[in-house]
Design an enzyme around this catalytic site. Structure first.
Site, PDB file in Angstrom:
ATOM      1  N   HIS A 306     -36.200 -14.501 -93.709  1.00 47.92           N
ATOM      2  CA  HIS A 306     -37.147 -15.408 -93.425  1.00 47.92           C
ATOM      3  C   HIS A 306     -36.038 -16.100 -94.295  1.00 47.92           C
ATOM      4  O   HIS A 306     -35.849 -15.821 -95.825  1.00 47.92           O
ATOM      5  CB  HIS A 306     -38.435 -15.873 -93.676  1.00 47.92           C
ATOM      6  CG  HIS A 306     -39.042 -17.492 -93.351  1.00 47.92           C
ATOM      7  ND1 HIS A 306     -38.472 -18.060 -94.057  1.00 47.92           N
ATOM      8  CD2 HIS A 306     -39.272 -17.320 -92.233  1.00 47.92           C
ATOM      9  CE1 HIS A 306     -39.233 -19.339 -93.610  1.00 47.92           C
ATOM     10  NE2 HIS A 306     -39.857 -18.382 -91.740  1.00 47.92           N
ATOM     11  N   ASP A 364     -43.056 -13.644 -86.518  1.00 45.19           N
ATOM     12  CA  ASP A 364     -42.358 -12.880 -84.699  1.00 45.19           C
ATOM     13  C   ASP A 364     -42.218 -11.572 -84.595  1.00 45.19           C
ATOM     14  O   ASP A 364     -42.674 -10.632 -83.884  1.00 45.19           O
ATOM     15  CB  ASP A 364     -41.274 -13.473 -85.478  1.00 45.19           C
ATOM     16  CG  ASP A 364     -40.620 -15.156 -85.509  1.00 45.19           C
ATOM     17  OD1 ASP A 364     -39.960 -15.192 -85.558  1.00 45.19           O
ATOM     18  OD2 ASP A 364     -41.850 -15.679 -84.148  1.00 45.19           O
TER      19      ASP A 364
HETATM   20  C1  SDX Z   1     -38.772 -18.123 -87.714  1.00 41.86           C
HETATM   21  O1  SDX Z   1     -37.878 -21.385 -90.967  1.00 41.86           O
HETATM   22  C2  SDX Z   1     -39.008 -21.469 -90.762  1.00 41.86           C
HETATM   23  O2  SDX Z   1     -39.548 -21.778 -91.289  1.00 41.86           O
HETATM   24  C3  SDX Z   1     -39.245 -20.644 -89.712  1.00 41.86           C
HETATM   25  C4  SDX Z   1     -39.904 -20.056 -88.766  1.00 41.86           C
HETATM   26  C5  SDX Z   1     -41.264 -21.283 -88.573  1.00 41.86           C
HETATM   27  O3  SDX Z   1     -42.629 -21.260 -88.278  1.00 41.86           O
HETATM   28  O4  SDX Z   1     -41.069 -22.446 -88.793  1.00 41.86           O
HETATM   29  O5  SDX Z   1     -40.952 -19.445 -90.064  1.00 41.86           O
HETATM   30  C6  SDX Z   1     -39.407 -19.469 -88.083  1.00 41.86           C
HETATM   31  O6  SDX Z   1     -37.622 -18.913 -87.150  1.00 41.86           O
HETATM   32  C7  SDX Z   1     -39.454 -17.325 -88.729  1.00 41.86           C
HETATM   33  C8  SDX Z   1     -37.683 -16.235 -88.422  1.00 41.86           C
HETATM   34  C9  SDX Z   1     -37.603 -15.270 -86.939  1.00 41.86           C
HETATM   35  N1  SDX Z   1     -36.411 -14.985 -87.192  1.00 41.86           N
HETATM   36  C10 SDX Z   1     -35.843 -13.709 -86.987  1.00 41.86           C
HETATM   37  O7  SDX Z   1     -36.980 -12.996 -87.305  1.00 41.86           O
HETATM   38  C11 SDX Z   1     -33.905 -12.948 -87.033  1.00 41.86           C
HETATM   39  C12 SDX Z   1     -34.047 -12.290 -87.430  1.00 41.86           C
HETATM   40  N2  SDX Z   1     -33.951 -12.927 -88.861  1.00 41.86           N
HETATM   41  C13 SDX Z   1     -32.541 -13.431 -89.420  1.00 41.86           C
HETATM   42  O8  SDX Z   1     -32.020 -14.200 -88.024  1.00 41.86           O
HETATM   43  C14 SDX Z   1     -32.578 -13.683 -90.758  1.00 41.86           C
HETATM   44  O9  SDX Z   1     -34.225 -13.186 -91.571  1.00 41.86           O
HETATM   45  C15 SDX Z   1     -33.140 -15.711 -91.039  1.00 41.86           C
HETATM   46  C16 SDX Z   1     -32.731 -16.187 -89.764  1.00 41.86           C
HETATM   47  C17 SDX Z   1     -34.423 -15.909 -90.583  1.00 41.86           C
HETATM   48  C18 SDX Z   1     -32.874 -15.888 -91.971  1.00 41.86           C
HETATM   49  O10 SDX Z   1     -31.268 -15.776 -92.232  1.00 41.86           O
HETATM   50  P1  SDX Z   1     -31.091 -16.558 -93.060  1.00 41.86           P
HETATM   51  O11 SDX Z   1     -31.343 -16.791 -94.466  1.00 41.86           O
HETATM   52  O12 SDX Z   1     -29.152 -16.144 -93.275  1.00 41.86           O
HETATM   53  O13 SDX Z   1     -31.118 -14.679 -94.728  1.00 41.86           O
HETATM   54  P2  SDX Z   1     -31.116 -14.514 -95.822  1.00 41.86           P
HETATM   55  O14 SDX Z   1     -29.840 -15.690 -96.936  1.00 41.86           O
HETATM   56  O15 SDX Z   1     -32.148 -13.881 -96.525  1.00 41.86           O
HETATM   57  O16 SDX Z   1     -29.779 -13.364 -95.396  1.00 41.86           O
HETATM   58  C19 SDX Z   1     -29.929 -12.014 -96.872  1.00 41.86           C
HETATM   59  C20 SDX Z   1     -29.219 -11.197 -96.427  1.00 41.86           C
HETATM   60  C21 SDX Z   1     -28.313 -11.158 -95.670  1.00 41.86           C
HETATM   61  O17 SDX Z   1     -27.473 -10.390 -95.614  1.00 41.86           O
HETATM   62  P3  SDX Z   1     -25.977 -10.214 -96.902  1.00 41.86           P
HETATM   63  O18 SDX Z   1     -24.828 -10.847 -96.139  1.00 41.86           O
HETATM   64  O19 SDX Z   1     -25.799 -10.550 -98.195  1.00 41.86           O
HETATM   65  O20 SDX Z   1     -25.895  -8.618 -97.215  1.00 41.86           O
HETATM   66  O21 SDX Z   1     -29.957 -10.554 -95.370  1.00 41.86           O
HETATM   67  C22 SDX Z   1     -29.721 -10.176 -94.175  1.00 41.86           C
HETATM   68  C23 SDX Z   1     -28.538 -11.477 -94.176  1.00 41.86           C
HETATM   69  O22 SDX Z   1     -27.157 -11.204 -93.471  1.00 41.86           O
HETATM   70  N3  SDX Z   1     -29.955 -10.162 -93.057  1.00 41.86           N
HETATM   71  C24 SDX Z   1     -30.758  -9.730 -91.833  1.00 41.86           C
HETATM   72  C25 SDX Z   1     -31.895 -10.242 -91.659  1.00 41.86           C
HETATM   73  N4  SDX Z   1     -32.091 -11.633 -92.070  1.00 41.86           N
HETATM   74  C26 SDX Z   1     -30.846 -11.816 -92.674  1.00 41.86           C
HETATM   75  N5  SDX Z   1     -30.583  -8.416 -92.505  1.00 41.86           N
HETATM   76  C27 SDX Z   1     -30.653  -7.213 -91.329  1.00 41.86           C
HETATM   77  N6  SDX Z   1     -31.927  -7.905 -90.205  1.00 41.86           N
HETATM   78  C28 SDX Z   1     -32.600  -9.285 -90.324  1.00 41.86           C
HETATM   79  N7  SDX Z   1     -33.490  -9.228 -90.180  1.00 41.86           N
END
Ligand code: SDX
Length: 430
Positions: A306, A364
């Site tokens: 998140h 989710d």
């Molecule tokens: C919702 O914003 C909100 O409030 C949204 C929401 C709402 O109620 O409106 O809460 C609803 O959208 C929940 C999120 C649902 N999405 C998912 O579950 C999809 C999977 N999650 C990812 O796509 C991701 O976690 C995000 C989009 C939610 C957040 O993306 P960020 O901000 O880019 O994540 P981050 O900066 O914290 O990532 C840190 C690291 C990165 O790796 P590095 O490049 O630093 O090595 O963690 C990795 C990211 O690539 N990473 C993941 C991951 N999420 C982040 N790696 C594997 N699996 C994941 N799910």
């Protein structure tokens, strides 16, 4: 908002610019940079707005490190346990929990706005039967502004309130129609003697061939799921609604923009993707192979991570217990998908790749299994999210319109394209 005693100082070359530091009720202070461009001829740069507060709001507070979510100060777990969705809608819109008279009036108002204009039903006929329900929702909700001309003047507080009530009331009817249309069953009209969530489940699952008997466990679960999805600060789709609304667009068009944004797999589309992921893994034995693919960056663990929560999403905890209640009532508590989800969560919460990145289950992760057990196809999951989030979107839209400091949102950029150059006629190009 109060101003801190010590300004932030930014040094640009020989110039030092003092910027006010503003304090809210909870959460980080903000550096007010509104005068920065005028004083220093520079922009700030923050793609994804990871360090940017786009507005002042009194509606929802999130502490991502502590896993806290408050709606007008009330913790989400207390609302999910002790309130109901319509009462939560009133709270989000008006800032206080209603007394008995106010709640009764609000419930009556919403109940009596659930029907759609009779001509509206023809709208659905224009879509292919296999259209994704989110495509139908995006089109249908935007079209509401073609039917309700008497509530489009956003400067009129009464019309803003009527639009808010119409959207909260009609989303279940439109969502249920999108579902019925996709399965080729006749539309079911709302009944005023049912609660909001009972009405929605009946419009989705009743058929003319037999009496529909509401299941109290599913009704309670649906209502709680709506509460969990109602609002969430300045997430991508809410920011979309605010930006669209800042131009003066009508509320139906703004909510349609929010629905379009929510559809993305990184946002509201994640519940559909998370269940598809669990189905693809299939058995706990295949989890290690899948985790390896995540570590190789082949795909993400859907339902994990998140932008704000770097701790457990407080909604995910309630969602998990709701999932178990529903599976016990109508599904299989030993559902293999639930076994896969639990084992996947256990492994991820102990694996440094996820722990070091503070990736925890979000709302989710368990919602897909729950909604599937309730009888919804995966294509309806984000529709249910949009149905619930409509109250958050419209509450945030209303707050923005009523904010005296509000102006049209118009971010700038850092330009790295070509400098000015003269046109080259075709005959002289290489
Ligand atoms: C919702 O914003 C909100 O409030 C949204 C929401 C709402 O109620 O409106 O809460 C609803 O959208 C929940 C999120 C649902 N999405 C998912 O579950 C999809 C999977 N999650 C990812 O796509 C991701 O976690 C995000 C989009 C939610 C957040 O993306 P960020 O901000 O880019 O994540 P981050 O900066 O914290 O990532 C840190 C690291 C990165 O790796 P590095 O490049 O630093 O090595 O963690 C990795 C990211 O690539 N990473 C993941 C991951 N999420 C982040 N790696 C594997 N699996 C994941 N799910």
């Amino acid at each position: 908002m109060t101003q801190g005693s010590n300004p932030a100082k930014i040094t640009i070359g020989e110039q030092v610019i003092d910027l006010p530091v503003l304090k809210g009720t909870l959460g980080p202070d903000v550096v007010d940079i509104r005068k920065l461009y005028g004083a220093g001829d520079v922009f700030t740069y923050d793609p994804g707005f990871t360090s940017t507060a786009s507005c002042e709001s009194k509606i929802t507070f999130i502490d991502g490190d502590e896993g806290v979510l408050l709606h007008r100060g009330y913790p989400i777990d207390q609302l999910a346990e002790k309130s109901n969705f319509l009462e939560t809608c009133y709270l989000l819109l008006h800032g206080e929990l209603p007394n008995a008279a106010a709640y009764e009036q609000f419930e009556n108002t919403i109940t009596r706005h659930t029907m759609l204009h009779a001509q509206f039903d023809r709208f659905f006929e224009g879509f292919r039967r296999d259209a994704h329900p989110m495509a139908i929702m995006t089109g249908a909700v935007g079209a509401l502004s073609a039917f309700y001309h008497d509530s489009l003047d956003i400067q009129d507080a009464k019309q803003r309130e009527i639009s808010a009530h119409r959207l909260i009331a009609k989303m279940p009817t439109i969502a249920a129609r999108a579902f019925k249309y996709s399965v080729g069953q006749p539309f079911v009209y709302p009944k005023n003697d049912l609660s909001y969530s009972e009405n929605f489940l009946r419009m989705c699952f009743a058929v003319p061939a037999e009496e529909y008997v509401p299941n109290p466990v599913l009704t309670k679960a649906m209502d709680r799921i709506f509460i969990l999805h109602a609002d969430h600060e300045q997430n991508a789709s809410t920011s979309t609604v605010r930006l669209a609304g800042s131009s003066g667009a009508n509320p139906f068009a703004c909510i349609a923009a929010g629905i379009a944004c929510l559809w993305g797999p990184s946002h509201g589309g994640a519940n559909e993707e998370a269940l598809n992921m669990l189905k693809e893994i299939g058995t706990p034995e295949r989890i290690p192979e899948f985790i390896a693919g995540v570590k190789d960056r082949k795909y993400k663990l859907m339902g994990f991570g998140h932008r704000v929560y770097k701790n457990y999403d407080p909604r995910a905890k309630v969602m998990q217990s709701t999932c178990h209640e529903v599976l016990t009532a109508v599904g299989d508590p030993n559902d293999p998908l639930l076994q896969v989800a639990r084992e996947l969560e256990r492994i991820a919460l102990n694996d440094d790749f996820f722990v070091s990145r503070k990736l925890y289950p979000n709302i989710d992760f368990y919602s897909g299994i729950t909604l599937s057990a309730m009888g919804f196809p995966t294509t309806m999951f984000t529709v249910l999210f949009a149905l619930a989030r409509t109250v958050g979107w419209i509450a945030q839209w209303k707050e923005m319109i009523e904010d005296p400091s509000q102006k049209i949102g118009r971010p700038r950029q850092i330009y790295t394209g070509s400098a000015a150059r003269d046109f080259v006629p075709l005959s002289q190009r290489g």
